[in-house]
Motif scaffolding. Structure first.
Motif, PDB file in Angstrom:
ATOM      1  N   ILE A 143     -33.570 183.677  51.435  1.00 34.56           N
ATOM      2  CA  ILE A 143     -34.419 182.673  50.798  1.00 34.56           C
ATOM      3  C   ILE A 143     -34.781 183.103  49.376  1.00 34.56           C
ATOM      4  O   ILE A 143     -34.712 182.297  48.435  1.00 34.56           O
ATOM      5  N   ALA A 144     -35.163 184.375  49.200  1.00 33.07           N
ATOM      6  CA  ALA A 144     -35.507 184.867  47.867  1.00 33.07           C
ATOM      7  C   ALA A 144     -34.299 184.818  46.936  1.00 33.07           C
ATOM      8  O   ALA A 144     -34.442 184.528  45.745  1.00 33.07           O
TER       9      ALA A 144
ATOM     10  N   LEU B  73     -34.314 191.208  44.303  1.00 34.23           N
ATOM     11  CA  LEU B  73     -35.027 191.608  45.518  1.00 34.23           C
ATOM     12  C   LEU B  73     -34.420 190.972  46.764  1.00 34.23           C
ATOM     13  O   LEU B  73     -34.320 191.618  47.814  1.00 34.23           O
ATOM     14  N   GLY B  74     -34.017 189.729  46.650  1.00 33.59           N
ATOM     15  CA  GLY B  74     -33.363 189.066  47.784  1.00 33.59           C
ATOM     16  C   GLY B  74     -32.050 189.725  48.138  1.00 33.59           C
ATOM     17  O   GLY B  74     -31.736 189.930  49.316  1.00 33.59           O
ATOM     18  N   PHE B  75     -31.283 190.090  47.118  1.00 35.50           N
ATOM     19  CA  PHE B  75     -30.014 190.770  47.366  1.00 35.50           C
ATOM     20  C   PHE B  75     -30.244 192.130  48.009  1.00 35.50           C
ATOM     21  O   PHE B  75     -29.553 192.500  48.964  1.00 35.50           O
TER      22      PHE B  75
ATOM     23  N   ARG C  45     -32.779 181.537  37.617  1.00 35.38           N
ATOM     24  CA  ARG C  45     -32.153 182.699  36.988  1.00 35.38           C
ATOM     25  C   ARG C  45     -32.274 182.728  35.463  1.00 35.38           C
ATOM     26  O   ARG C  45     -31.967 183.726  34.839  1.00 35.38           O
ATOM     27  N   ASP C  46     -32.762 181.650  34.851  1.00 34.81           N
ATOM     28  CA  ASP C  46     -32.951 181.638  33.404  1.00 34.81           C
ATOM     29  C   ASP C  46     -34.204 182.392  32.989  1.00 34.81           C
ATOM     30  O   ASP C  46     -34.354 182.743  31.826  1.00 34.81           O
ATOM     31  N   ARG C  47     -35.083 182.640  33.924  1.00 36.83           N
ATOM     32  CA  ARG C  47     -36.362 183.290  33.617  1.00 36.83           C
ATOM     33  C   ARG C  47     -36.430 184.647  34.323  1.00 36.83           C
ATOM     34  O   ARG C  47     -35.724 184.907  35.277  1.00 36.83           O
ATOM     35  N   ASN C  48     -37.332 185.507  33.856  1.00 32.33           N
ATOM     36  CA  ASN C  48     -37.456 186.844  34.429  1.00 32.33           C
ATOM     37  C   ASN C  48     -37.847 186.852  35.908  1.00 32.33           C
ATOM     38  O   ASN C  48     -37.287 187.630  36.669  1.00 32.33           O
ATOM     39  N   PRO C  49     -38.804 186.013  36.364  1.00 34.53           N
ATOM     40  CA  PRO C  49     -39.115 186.043  37.804  1.00 34.53           C
ATOM     41  C   PRO C  49     -37.926 185.640  38.671  1.00 34.53           C
ATOM     42  O   PRO C  49     -37.774 186.137  39.786  1.00 34.53           O
TER      43      PRO C  49
END
Length: 55
Positions: free
Chosen positions: A17-18, A37-39, A26-30
């Protein structure tokens, strides 16, 4: 694969999910942080299951 171990199942599902949420942002830092973190959570669950299975 993960059905007899609820903790690994939860880590795997939350990791996926993450990853999907992070891929959408993915365009932004979060988004990049969530993607990583999800990976890592998904990779941890798979490696841990492989260690239980073959180790």
């Amino acid at each position: 694969m993960f059905f007899h171990n609820n903790t690994l199942l939860i880590i795997f599902i939350l990791g996926v999910i993450a990853t999907f949420i992070g891929f959408g942002l993915r365009d932004r830092n979060p988004g990049i942080i969530l993607l990583g973190l999800g990976f890592l959570a998904t990779l941890f669950a798979v490696v841990r299951k492989a260690m239980e299975l073959f180790g």
